[in-house]
Design an enzyme around this catalytic site. Sequence first.
Site, PDB file in Angstrom:
ATOM      1  N   TYR A  18      21.823   9.168  50.973  1.00 22.27           N
ATOM      2  CA  TYR A  18      20.723   8.925  50.091  1.00 22.27           C
ATOM      3  C   TYR A  18      19.304   8.501  50.647  1.00 22.27           C
ATOM      4  CZ  TYR A  18      18.200   7.379  45.950  1.00 22.27           C
ATOM      5  OH  TYR A  18      17.342   7.369  45.062  1.00 22.27           O
ATOM      6  N   HIS A  22      15.356  10.340  51.657  1.00 23.67           N
ATOM      7  CA  HIS A  22      14.081   9.608  51.183  1.00 23.67           C
ATOM      8  C   HIS A  22      13.283   9.296  52.263  1.00 23.67           C
ATOM      9  CE1 HIS A  22      16.251   9.573  47.465  1.00 23.67           C
ATOM     10  NE2 HIS A  22      14.906   9.340  46.952  1.00 23.67           N
ATOM     11  N   TYR A  41       5.577   3.488  43.784  1.00 23.89           N
ATOM     12  CA  TYR A  41       6.969   3.925  43.382  1.00 23.89           C
ATOM     13  C   TYR A  41       7.875   3.461  44.651  1.00 23.89           C
ATOM     14  CZ  TYR A  41      10.395   7.032  41.592  1.00 23.89           C
ATOM     15  OH  TYR A  41      11.656   7.825  41.220  1.00 23.89           O
ATOM     16  N   TRP A  76      14.517  19.070  43.745  1.00 23.01           N
ATOM     17  CA  TRP A  76      14.978  17.774  44.397  1.00 23.01           C
ATOM     18  C   TRP A  76      16.384  17.192  43.653  1.00 23.01           C
ATOM     19  CZ3 TRP A  76      13.824  14.899  48.302  1.00 23.01           C
ATOM     20  CH2 TRP A  76      14.471  13.523  48.328  1.00 23.01           C
ATOM     21  N   TRP A  77      16.328  17.423  42.236  1.00 17.24           N
ATOM     22  CA  TRP A  77      17.452  17.036  41.622  1.00 17.24           C
ATOM     23  C   TRP A  77      18.746  17.730  42.182  1.00 17.24           C
ATOM     24  CZ3 TRP A  77      15.637  17.245  35.664  1.00 17.24           C
ATOM     25  CH2 TRP A  77      14.579  16.059  35.492  1.00 17.24           C
TER      26      TRP A  77
END
Length: 104
Positions: A18, A22, A41, A76-77
């Site tokens: 994960y 990113h 963000y 992306w999802w």
Amino acid sequence: MIRKAFVMSVNAGCEAEYERRHRPIWAELAQVLKAHGVHNYSIFLHPQTRQLFGYVEIEDEARWAAIARTPECQRWWKHMGDVMPSNPDFSPVSADLREVFHLD
């Protein structure tokens, strides 16, 4: 600016993957976020519980919601779906958090 916070989670054993995905996010996804009024963000990981805490500042709720309809976000999802719990539309399972304190 509207402050938003939300919680998600990462699947067991997928924490490093994960994080890797990113660092950095796709440039085209970053462009979509910025074009839709997203600022400051951040996502934080609580390693013991695998909870992800997201914090974001947005200019407008409608523009924030519109991100989900972009091809970049939907791609992306799908890319992230194997490392975190996802809904049938591939969006991450998440819950909004209510602000209980703020200090400027």
